[in-house]
Design a protein around this motif. Sequence first.
Motif, PDB file in Angstrom:
ATOM      1  N   CYS A  71      -6.399  -6.804 -26.471  1.00 21.44           N
ATOM      2  CA  CYS A  71      -7.151  -7.840 -25.418  1.00 21.44           C
ATOM      3  C   CYS A  71      -7.216  -6.893 -24.044  1.00 21.44           C
ATOM      4  O   CYS A  71      -6.337  -6.333 -23.760  1.00 21.44           O
ATOM      5  CB  CYS A  71      -5.932  -8.923 -24.782  1.00 21.44           C
ATOM      6  SG  CYS A  71      -6.676  -9.915 -23.541  1.00 21.44           S
ATOM      7  N   ASP A  75      -8.700 -13.246 -20.480  1.00 24.20           N
ATOM      8  CA  ASP A  75      -8.470 -14.269 -21.097  1.00 24.20           C
ATOM      9  C   ASP A  75      -7.605 -13.709 -22.234  1.00 24.20           C
ATOM     10  O   ASP A  75      -8.036 -13.101 -23.028  1.00 24.20           O
ATOM     11  CB  ASP A  75      -9.860 -15.053 -21.874  1.00 24.20           C
ATOM     12  CG  ASP A  75      -9.404 -16.063 -22.908  1.00 24.20           C
ATOM     13  OD1 ASP A  75      -8.255 -16.354 -23.010  1.00 24.20           O
ATOM     14  OD2 ASP A  75     -10.358 -16.583 -23.311  1.00 24.20           O
ATOM     15  N   ASP A  76      -6.336 -14.301 -21.897  1.00 22.59           N
ATOM     16  CA  ASP A  76      -5.170 -13.461 -22.885  1.00 22.59           C
ATOM     17  C   ASP A  76      -5.397 -13.834 -24.285  1.00 22.59           C
ATOM     18  O   ASP A  76      -4.776 -13.342 -25.297  1.00 22.59           O
ATOM     19  CB  ASP A  76      -3.998 -13.953 -22.052  1.00 22.59           C
ATOM     20  CG  ASP A  76      -3.632 -13.349 -20.906  1.00 22.59           C
ATOM     21  OD1 ASP A  76      -3.959 -12.211 -20.679  1.00 22.59           O
ATOM     22  OD2 ASP A  76      -2.990 -14.045 -19.974  1.00 22.59           O
ATOM     23  N   TYR A  77      -6.163 -14.992 -24.438  1.00 21.22           N
ATOM     24  CA  TYR A  77      -6.237 -15.269 -25.767  1.00 21.22           C
ATOM     25  C   TYR A  77      -7.414 -14.582 -26.582  1.00 21.22           C
ATOM     26  O   TYR A  77      -7.588 -14.984 -27.752  1.00 21.22           O
ATOM     27  CB  TYR A  77      -6.274 -16.773 -26.000  1.00 21.22           C
ATOM     28  CG  TYR A  77      -5.126 -17.604 -25.567  1.00 21.22           C
ATOM     29  CD1 TYR A  77      -3.927 -17.536 -26.135  1.00 21.22           C
ATOM     30  CD2 TYR A  77      -5.024 -17.967 -24.207  1.00 21.22           C
ATOM     31  CE1 TYR A  77      -2.964 -17.974 -25.596  1.00 21.22           C
ATOM     32  CE2 TYR A  77      -4.235 -18.824 -23.670  1.00 21.22           C
ATOM     33  CZ  TYR A  77      -2.864 -18.660 -24.281  1.00 21.22           C
ATOM     34  OH  TYR A  77      -1.830 -19.046 -23.774  1.00 21.22           O
ATOM     35  N   LEU A  78      -8.525 -13.786 -26.029  1.00 26.71           N
ATOM     36  CA  LEU A  78      -9.445 -13.126 -26.581  1.00 26.71           C
ATOM     37  C   LEU A  78      -9.298 -11.905 -27.106  1.00 26.71           C
ATOM     38  O   LEU A  78      -8.872 -11.089 -26.354  1.00 26.71           O
ATOM     39  CB  LEU A  78     -10.568 -13.070 -25.864  1.00 26.71           C
ATOM     40  CG  LEU A  78     -12.073 -12.706 -26.025  1.00 26.71           C
ATOM     41  CD1 LEU A  78     -12.517 -13.448 -27.157  1.00 26.71           C
ATOM     42  CD2 LEU A  78     -12.925 -12.477 -24.952  1.00 26.71           C
ATOM     43  N   ILE A  79      -9.174 -11.837 -28.172  1.00 24.88           N
ATOM     44  CA  ILE A  79      -8.582 -10.456 -28.878  1.00 24.88           C
ATOM     45  C   ILE A  79     -10.134  -9.851 -29.288  1.00 24.88           C
ATOM     46  O   ILE A  79     -10.900 -10.333 -30.013  1.00 24.88           O
ATOM     47  CB  ILE A  79      -7.747 -10.495 -30.231  1.00 24.88           C
ATOM     48  CG1 ILE A  79      -6.366 -11.400 -30.003  1.00 24.88           C
ATOM     49  CG2 ILE A  79      -7.708  -9.213 -31.038  1.00 24.88           C
ATOM     50  CD1 ILE A  79      -5.872 -10.506 -29.086  1.00 24.88           C
ATOM     51  N   THR A 104     -15.811  -9.856 -30.868  1.00 23.86           N
ATOM     52  CA  THR A 104     -14.795 -10.973 -31.026  1.00 23.86           C
ATOM     53  C   THR A 104     -14.207 -10.733 -32.392  1.00 23.86           C
ATOM     54  O   THR A 104     -15.307 -10.398 -33.220  1.00 23.86           O
ATOM     55  CB  THR A 104     -15.203 -12.403 -30.839  1.00 23.86           C
ATOM     56  OG1 THR A 104     -16.370 -12.836 -31.613  1.00 23.86           O
ATOM     57  CG2 THR A 104     -15.610 -12.793 -29.525  1.00 23.86           C
ATOM     58  N   TYR A 132     -18.335 -15.631 -23.096  1.00 24.49           N
ATOM     59  CA  TYR A 132     -16.977 -15.408 -23.435  1.00 24.49           C
ATOM     60  C   TYR A 132     -16.170 -14.747 -22.432  1.00 24.49           C
ATOM     61  O   TYR A 132     -15.000 -15.129 -22.233  1.00 24.49           O
ATOM     62  CB  TYR A 132     -16.878 -14.057 -24.651  1.00 24.49           C
ATOM     63  CG  TYR A 132     -17.565 -14.683 -25.905  1.00 24.49           C
ATOM     64  CD1 TYR A 132     -16.677 -15.301 -26.715  1.00 24.49           C
ATOM     65  CD2 TYR A 132     -18.672 -14.530 -26.176  1.00 24.49           C
ATOM     66  CE1 TYR A 132     -17.117 -15.803 -27.964  1.00 24.49           C
ATOM     67  CE2 TYR A 132     -19.246 -15.030 -27.779  1.00 24.49           C
ATOM     68  CZ  TYR A 132     -18.364 -15.497 -28.316  1.00 24.49           C
ATOM     69  OH  TYR A 132     -18.744 -15.890 -29.534  1.00 24.49           O
TER      70      TYR A 132
END
Length: 148
Positions: A71, A75-79, A104, A132
């Motif tokens: 990351c 956005d902590d959830y977007l790897i 993504t 994104y």
Amino acid sequence: MRILIACVLLVQAAVCFATEDCPNHDAFREQGWVIHDKEEFNQILTQRLEDFLPQVGQDLVLDQDEYYKSCYCYDDYLIMQIVIYDRLSTCRDEMWGDVAFALTGNFDGDYVELRWYDPVSKEKHIVCNPDYVCCVTTKVPLAVNTIF
């Protein structure tokens, strides 16, 4: 009257927030990066892919030593998966990695960010996908001659 003043202050705060640069823009600019308008992402991506794809396997080779999956965004959830290509015609000390795609998911993911080095103008460029992310990634290169 209080409602009117509150509305004016709220609108003014929203305008100021919307026009404010992303936190890392200054750090990128200090290293000489050209930050492109994110609204032009699709146009720039299409143009750059048309330029880069014929060179893959010839002048542009996959840099297998430089691979990241993590990351690097707000956005902590977007790897994101970072794929870096090295241009063989560019001197190694001039630029380490010449093109970097942030995607993504797996290799078939969507493009999140594009970075590239122009060996003619000696400029580093970056643009992000507003679908994104709202800002360029948080990974500012540690050295001025690295792409990621």
